[in-house]
Design a protein around this motif. Structure first.
Motif, short mmCIF file in Angstrom:
data_model
loop_
_atom_site.label_atom_id
_atom_site.label_comp_id
_atom_site.label_asym_id
_atom_site.label_seq_id
_atom_site.Cartn_x
_atom_site.Cartn_y
_atom_site.Cartn_z
N UNK A 105 -12.75 -26.29 6.92
CA UNK A 105 -14.05 -26.94 6.81
C UNK A 105 -14.41 -27.64 8.12
N UNK A 106 -13.42 -28.25 8.76
CA UNK A 106 -13.64 -28.93 10.02
C UNK A 106 -14.11 -27.94 11.10
N UNK A 107 -13.62 -26.69 11.00
CA UNK A 107 -13.98 -25.66 11.98
C UNK A 107 -15.20 -24.85 11.56
N UNK A 155 -21.39 -36.66 20.78
CA UNK A 155 -20.16 -35.97 20.39
C UNK A 155 -19.45 -36.73 19.28
N UNK A 156 -19.38 -38.07 19.45
CA UNK A 156 -18.72 -38.86 18.40
C UNK A 156 -19.50 -38.77 17.09
N UNK A 157 -20.83 -38.78 17.21
CA UNK A 157 -21.66 -38.63 16.02
C UNK A 157 -21.38 -37.32 15.31
N UNK A 158 -21.18 -36.26 16.12
CA UNK A 158 -20.91 -34.94 15.53
C UNK A 158 -19.59 -34.96 14.77
N UNK A 159 -18.60 -35.68 15.31
CA UNK A 159 -17.32 -35.77 14.60
C UNK A 159 -17.50 -36.48 13.27
N UNK A 160 -18.25 -37.61 13.30
CA UNK A 160 -18.48 -38.35 12.05
C UNK A 160 -19.22 -37.47 11.05
N UNK A 161 -20.26 -36.76 11.51
CA UNK A 161 -21.00 -35.86 10.62
C UNK A 161 -20.07 -34.84 9.99
N UNK A 163 -28.14 -33.32 11.12
CA UNK A 163 -27.34 -33.52 12.33
C UNK A 163 -26.30 -32.42 12.49
N UNK A 164 -26.00 -32.03 13.74
CA UNK A 164 -25.01 -30.97 13.95
C UNK A 164 -23.59 -31.44 13.64
N UNK A 165 -22.80 -30.55 13.05
CA UNK A 165 -21.36 -30.81 12.94
C UNK A 165 -20.74 -30.49 14.30
N UNK A 166 -19.46 -30.82 14.46
CA UNK A 166 -18.82 -30.62 15.77
C UNK A 166 -18.88 -29.16 16.23
N UNK A 167 -18.57 -28.18 15.36
CA UNK A 167 -18.69 -26.79 15.83
C UNK A 167 -20.12 -26.42 16.23
N UNK A 168 -21.12 -26.90 15.49
CA UNK A 168 -22.51 -26.59 15.85
C UNK A 168 -22.86 -27.26 17.18
#
Lengths: 335, 277
Positions: B213-215, B73-79, B228-233
């Motif tokens: 963009x974040x969403x 999850x943290x990785x997704x936020x960074x991505x 890598x997936x972004x947070x929404x993905x």
């Protein structure tokens, strides 16, 4: 694209330094200002001075330097891909395949797919009707009867800026069997219904995401309506209902059409809401496209379905333009 | 006919008498409809049991701890941030250029530029999304990261332009004339006079672009390829394949980001500016 925009900054930066004489106080201030205003280092000025002079003598090229980069990016990365999609939709199996009409004949000749298109159309029409009625009632209530217009409008818009998927997930929490809605019903002794994975769930989900978007053009057109017209109608003996039907609604029809377009088009192309809230019998056209790109991997066929959606959308926009929706122009009333 | 007229008359009198109360009820109901699901989401992020149990037996911060210790999850936020931050900077630069060009220069194709900067809102996301994957990944062979950033720029330009353009249009041009009369050239004028005046609008446009963009999901979902997936993905995968209550916590993160960004943006401009546009 980074190159293009930064190159433009450079010429512009040089312009300023070359334009102001070195010994005036203004120039010192200008250089000081450049550090805060994200300008390039003044050191590059001398080198670019000829370019600067050239731009000053050729205002058209200066316009090109400012308008060109965004223009180019929108054309190359938005317009050209759409045109490429049109071409690819006429190819077999993969990009660069032989030219064919089979993607279209396969799609338009299949009763299954046409049923999906028709169902998508029906769902979109229902959603648009619900959102238009509720959204207009809300906008009207806020504009005509509320004092705290700004605060209320903010409360309406804010949910629109949270993640679409999160908003769908919130409804999964509520609608699933044993979820919030069922628990509330059970608490007051009513039978539970478990609405998730039904048409109703899809309608609720769509209404929820598009309502804030539609309220904006409704609100804008109602605010711009001259209140004297309503007074005049009442002075002439019309009651509130007749005044609404013969003055308010016709005068705000542009906002209504804009709102309808803003709801119908994204609903028609959506795949997230039916995928998350709908059941296996609630397939919409967007989901068929998603399948072509995520599991079936027939990209040209997916492109052809994309073109079918585009045709529906363009037809709707032409219809809306005839009815008088101010969608384009100086920013228009588009959300 | 007279019966109809009498019914109509009764209707008119009813509406006349109760209109303001009806308006209050409509406003309250719709606002409840818009905010209750969000309230439920926040409440459920503190629920102890699984996703399927409502009301929860007991409230806890457990899922927040699970979220904080979850590397994926943290990785997704960074991505997401490595995409959203450059995309926002590009979008703000390009949208400001569009606003400046549209406001100042008369040129052939000016209305086409405005149309192009509006169209991405109108064309269904799934259509643009597949057009992008066909062209970026299929035809051009762009790296996934570049494709995603470009897609985010296209997605956010219309909204940023809608916020930035009005601040240019409403800006008092005589200040610029004064600056030029005093000897400053166009760029010095832009830096010292125009930019400070339109700056709130530019920042607001940037905040909205970042939020969007974040969403962003649809374009990213199609264009991202195997990256890598972004947070929404990431959330999409969680919801579709294995829901954990942790998703509620991530939802709260989304909410906080969106609400704070938009409130600052609104504070910088004016809310009715957003509505007019």
């Amino acid at each position: 694209m980074t190159d293009a925009s930064s190159a433009d900054d450079d010429t512009g930066g040089a312009d300023s330094t070359a334009g102001a004489q070195p010994d005036t106080p203004e120039n010192v201030a200008a250089d000081g200002g450049s550090t805060t205003a994200a300008g390039p280092a003044p050191g590059s000025a001398g080198r670019l001075a000829p370019v600067t002079g050239f731009f000053r003598d050729h205002p058209r090229l200066r316009t090109l330097a400012v308008a060109g980069p965004p223009y180019g990016i929108l054309v190359l990365f938005f317009a050209v891909p759409l045109l490429a999609m049109l071409l690819i939709s006429f190819q077999t199996g993969q990009i660069g395949g032989a030219w064919t009409l089979s993607n279209y004949t396969g799609f338009l000749g299949s009763e299954t797919y046409l049923t999906v298109v028709w169902r998508t159309f029906l769902i979109s029409a229902q959603v648009t009707g619900i959102v238009a009625a509720v959204g207009y009632a809300l906008a009207y209530s806020i504009v005509r009867f509320s004092r705290r217009t700004t605060l209320l409008l903010l409360c309406v818009i804010l949910p629109f800026w949270t993640s679409y998927i999160i908003r769908m997930y919130a409804w999964i929490n509520i609608l699933q069997s044993g979820g919030v809605l069922d628990s509330a019903l059970a608490a007051v002794g009513l039978p539970t219904i478990g609405l998730l994975y039904t048409d109703t769930a899809v309608l609720i989900g769509f209404t929820y995401v598009w309502l804030p978007l539609a309220v904006l053009p409704f609100y804008a057109s109602l605010t711009n309506l001259d209140p004297d017209l309503i007074e005049a109608s009442k002075d002439l003996g019309a009651g509130p209902v007749r005044t609404f039907l013969s003055v308010t609604l016709p005068m705000t029809i542009n906002g209504v059409v804009t709102g309808i377009v803003l709801v119908f088009i994204p609903t028609f192309g959506s795949f997230i809401t039916p995928r998350l809230l709908g059941g296996t019998s609630n397939v919409m056209i967007g989901m068929v496209i998603e399948n072509q790109f995520k599991s079936a991997f027939n990209w040209p066929f997916g492109a052809a379905i994309g073109m079918v959606i585009t045709v529906v959308v363009v037809a709707l926009l032409l219809l809306a333009a005839r009815l008088g929706g101010g969608l384009f122009g100086t920013g228009g009333e588009t959300a | 006919m007279s019966v109809l007229a009498r019914i109509a008359g009764t209707g008119e009198r009813f509406v006349h008498g109760y209109a303001s109360r009806m308006a209050a009820v409509v406003t309250a109901l719709v606002l409840a409809f818009l905010w209750l699901p969000i309230g439920v989401l926040v409440f459920m992020s503190f629920a102890d049991g699984g996703v399927l149990s409502f009301p929860p037996d007991q409230l806890t911060l457990r899922w927040y701890r699970v979220f904080l210790s979850n590397g994926a999850a943290r990785g997704a936020i960074v991505t997401t941030l490595t995409i959203s931050i450059p995309a926002t900077i590009l979008t703000v630069t390009l949208s400001t250029m569009i606003a400046y060009a549209v406001d100042r220069y008369g040129f052939v194709g000016r209305s086409w530029l405005q149309l192009l900067a509006t169209l991405p809102i109108i064309v269904p996301l799934v259509v643009t999304g597949i057009a992008m994957v066909l062209f970026f990944n299929g035809t051009l062979g762009l790296p996934n990261y570049v494709s995603v950033v470009v897609a985010h720029v296209i997605r956010t330009i219309p909204f940023a332009t809608l916020v930035i353009l009005p601040t240019f249009l409403s800006f008092d041009r005589s200040l610029e004339e004064a600056s030029k009369d005093l000897g400053a050239d166009e760029l010095a004028t832009f830096r010292q006079v125009t930019l400070p005046n339109v700056f709130p609008g530019v920042v607001a446009g940037g905040l909205l672009a970042f939020t969007l963009s974040f969403n962003e999901f649809v374009y990213t979902y199609f264009v991202k390829g195997s990256s890598d997936p972004t947070l929404p993905v990431y959330i999409w995968n969680q919801i579709r394949y294995n829901v954990t209550p942790e998703v509620n916590v991530i939802s709260v993160v989304f909410l906080l980001v969106a609400v704070s960004m938009v409130l600052v943006a609104v504070w910088l401009t004016r809310v009715d500016l957003l509505a007019r546009r």
